[in-house]
Design a protein around this motif. Structure first.
Motif, short mmCIF file in Angstrom:
data_model
loop_
_atom_site.label_atom_id
_atom_site.label_comp_id
_atom_site.label_asym_id
_atom_site.label_seq_id
_atom_site.Cartn_x
_atom_site.Cartn_y
_atom_site.Cartn_z
N SER A 7 -3.75 -7.86 3.00
CA SER A 7 -2.78 -7.50 1.85
C SER A 7 -2.55 -5.98 2.74
N ARG A 8 -1.18 -5.96 3.34
CA ARG A 8 -0.68 -4.76 3.98
C ARG A 8 0.04 -3.87 2.96
N TYR A 9 -0.09 -2.82 3.30
CA TYR A 9 0.69 -1.81 2.44
C TYR A 9 1.96 -1.20 3.33
N GLU A 10 1.87 -0.79 4.28
CA GLU A 10 2.95 -0.18 4.97
C GLU A 10 2.61 0.12 6.55
N PRO A 11 3.63 -0.21 7.37
CA PRO A 11 4.98 -0.66 7.01
C PRO A 11 4.81 -2.42 6.58
N SER A 12 5.77 -2.72 6.26
CA SER A 12 5.84 -4.43 5.84
C SER A 12 7.15 -4.82 6.22
N ALA A 13 7.29 -6.13 6.33
CA ALA A 13 8.47 -6.72 6.72
C ALA A 13 9.80 -6.02 6.48
N ALA A 14 9.88 -5.67 5.08
CA ALA A 14 10.89 -5.02 4.45
C ALA A 14 11.06 -3.64 4.60
N ARG A 15 9.86 -2.88 5.14
CA ARG A 15 9.70 -1.34 5.28
C ARG A 15 9.37 -0.95 6.30
N PRO A 16 10.10 -1.44 7.70
CA PRO A 16 9.88 -0.71 8.88
C PRO A 16 10.33 0.74 8.68
N ARG A 17 9.39 1.62 9.44
CA ARG A 17 9.77 3.13 9.67
C ARG A 17 9.10 3.77 10.75
N ARG A 18 9.83 4.93 11.19
CA ARG A 18 9.60 5.63 12.04
C ARG A 18 8.44 6.63 11.71
N GLU A 19 7.66 7.13 12.73
CA GLU A 19 6.58 7.92 12.49
C GLU A 19 7.11 9.34 11.62
N TRP A 20 6.56 9.53 10.36
CA TRP A 20 7.05 10.67 9.76
C TRP A 20 6.94 11.84 10.55
N LEU A 69 -8.69 -8.23 -3.18
CA LEU A 69 -8.79 -7.18 -2.11
C LEU A 69 -7.96 -5.84 -2.48
N HIS A 70 -6.69 -6.24 -2.88
CA HIS A 70 -5.83 -5.26 -3.29
C HIS A 70 -6.37 -4.24 -4.29
N ASP A 71 -7.16 -4.82 -5.36
CA ASP A 71 -7.86 -3.97 -6.24
C ASP A 71 -8.98 -3.24 -5.57
N LYS A 72 -9.63 -3.70 -4.57
CA LYS A 72 -10.86 -3.03 -3.97
C LYS A 72 -10.27 -1.93 -3.27
N ASP A 73 -8.87 -1.96 -2.28
CA ASP A 73 -8.40 -1.10 -1.30
C ASP A 73 -7.76 0.09 -2.29
N THR A 74 -7.33 -0.27 -3.56
CA THR A 74 -6.63 1.00 -4.33
C THR A 74 -7.22 1.45 -5.28
N ARG A 75 -8.29 0.98 -5.62
CA ARG A 75 -9.24 1.71 -6.83
C ARG A 75 -9.44 2.85 -6.92
N ASP A 76 -9.80 3.66 -5.99
CA ASP A 76 -10.15 4.75 -5.61
C ASP A 76 -8.93 5.72 -5.70
N LEU A 77 -7.85 5.25 -4.99
CA LEU A 77 -6.61 6.01 -4.88
C LEU A 77 -5.97 5.88 -6.37
N LEU A 78 -6.04 5.14 -7.17
CA LEU A 78 -5.44 5.01 -8.42
C LEU A 78 -6.20 6.07 -9.29
N ALA A 79 -7.39 6.72 -9.17
CA ALA A 79 -8.11 7.36 -9.99
C ALA A 79 -8.44 8.87 -9.28
N ASP A 80 -8.49 8.79 -8.05
CA ASP A 80 -8.90 10.29 -7.49
C ASP A 80 -7.61 11.05 -6.96
N PRO A 81 -7.31 12.10 -7.60
CA PRO A 81 -5.90 12.88 -7.22
C PRO A 81 -6.31 13.47 -5.80
#
Length: 282
Positions: A7-20, A69-81
């Motif tokens: 499960s990829r987050y970014e960039p994806s096929a629809a969201r190419p982007r240059r370095e911020w 997998l997605h739940d595992k990857d995002t679990r802490d990000l969803l709860a920890d500011p």
């Protein structure tokens, strides 16, 4: 780990982007209006009453594995500011509007006493999440709309006590449309308080047809948003409450692309017209 499960987050096929580069946008504030967070106290309270989000009925083994997998990857990000701030910095986002994670904090099918209490816990938790970094987060809330009087009271509490200026609704409230006459007091109060209502389709009403290839998200969520918005228009809710503030997830679903078809339906048939003085795109 099975390499076929990813499960990829970014960039994806629809969201190419240059370095911020902050230097390129030093005079621009970047605001993400569609983030999600969770309140762990509320999750624990209702855990025995809710299905696991990674085991939706009818999904393939691969889909369930990717969801887990997605739940595992995002679990802490969803709860920890603190973790979230680091993620925002990496993406160049200055401020994020955080809404309750839809499938975890929408309690429309639970017994009333549990739903009402869990809703209050969720709103308290999101307010606390935002308070941890008030310059970076703006918290929004949820209501148990099936209990309309309680939803109105919670709307008032959000605005008056928690500093929450909007609430999220799914595309359906159990088996009822968001425009159901039973919910009229909610819409009246939302307009009165100037509360933003975020319509966020979740899942789909087409049964197993969208179980393959994650179509439940790719197509189902925007479709549910489209149906909810169309119901609010065609059932006259927006006509009766013209000062309502609505934010529609997923680009408003498919409504914008088919506004001509909606207007034709209004002008061509008595049942499509439904007594509304203006076409849907008005």
């Amino acid at each position: 780990m099975d390499e076929s499960v990813w499960s990829r987050y970014e960039p994806s096929a629809a969201r190419p982007r240059r370095e911020w580069s902050r230097a390129r946008f030093k005079d621009v504030q970047s605001i993400d209006c569609h983030g999600h967070a969770v309140a762990r106290e509320s999750l624990e309270f209702v855990r025995s009453a809710l299905p696991s989000p990674a085991q939706q009925p009818g999904l393939s083994a691969l889909a369930n594995a990717v969801n887990a997998l997605h739940d595992k990857d995002t679990r802490d990000l969803l709860a920890d500011p603190k973790l979230r701030i680091a993620s925002l910095d990496a993406m160049g986002i200055d401020r994020q509007v955080i809404w309750p994670t839809p499938h975890l904090h929408s309690y429309y099918t639970l017994p009333s006493d549990i739903a009402i209490r869990a809703t209050a816990m969720a709103n308290d938790g999101l307010a606390a999440f935002a308070a941890a970094a008030p310059g970076r987060f703006t918290a929004m809330g949820t209501v148990a709309l099936q209990e309309t009087d309680a939803a109105v009271a919670e709307l008032e509490r959000c605005a008056g006590q928690l500093g929450i200026r909007g609430v999220q609704l799914l595309g359906r409230i159990g088996n009822r449309e968001v425009s159901d006459p039973a919910f009229e007091p909610f819409w009246a109060k939302a307009e009165e308080l100037g509360m933003l209502v975020f319509v966020h389709g979740s899942g789909n009403s087409l049964g197993g047809r969208l179980n393959r290839h994650n179509l439940v998200n790719a197509i189902g969520n925007p479709l549910e948003t489209t149906i909810a918005l169309s119901s609010l228009i065609s059932d006259g809710v927006l006509e009766r409450y013209p000062r309502l503030r609505i934010l529609a997830a997923h680009g408003g679903g498919f409504l914008g692309a088919y506004s001509g078809r909606s207007d034709h339906n209004w002008g061509a048939r008595a049942d499509g017209y439904n007594g509304l003085p203006h076409p849907p795109s008005f």
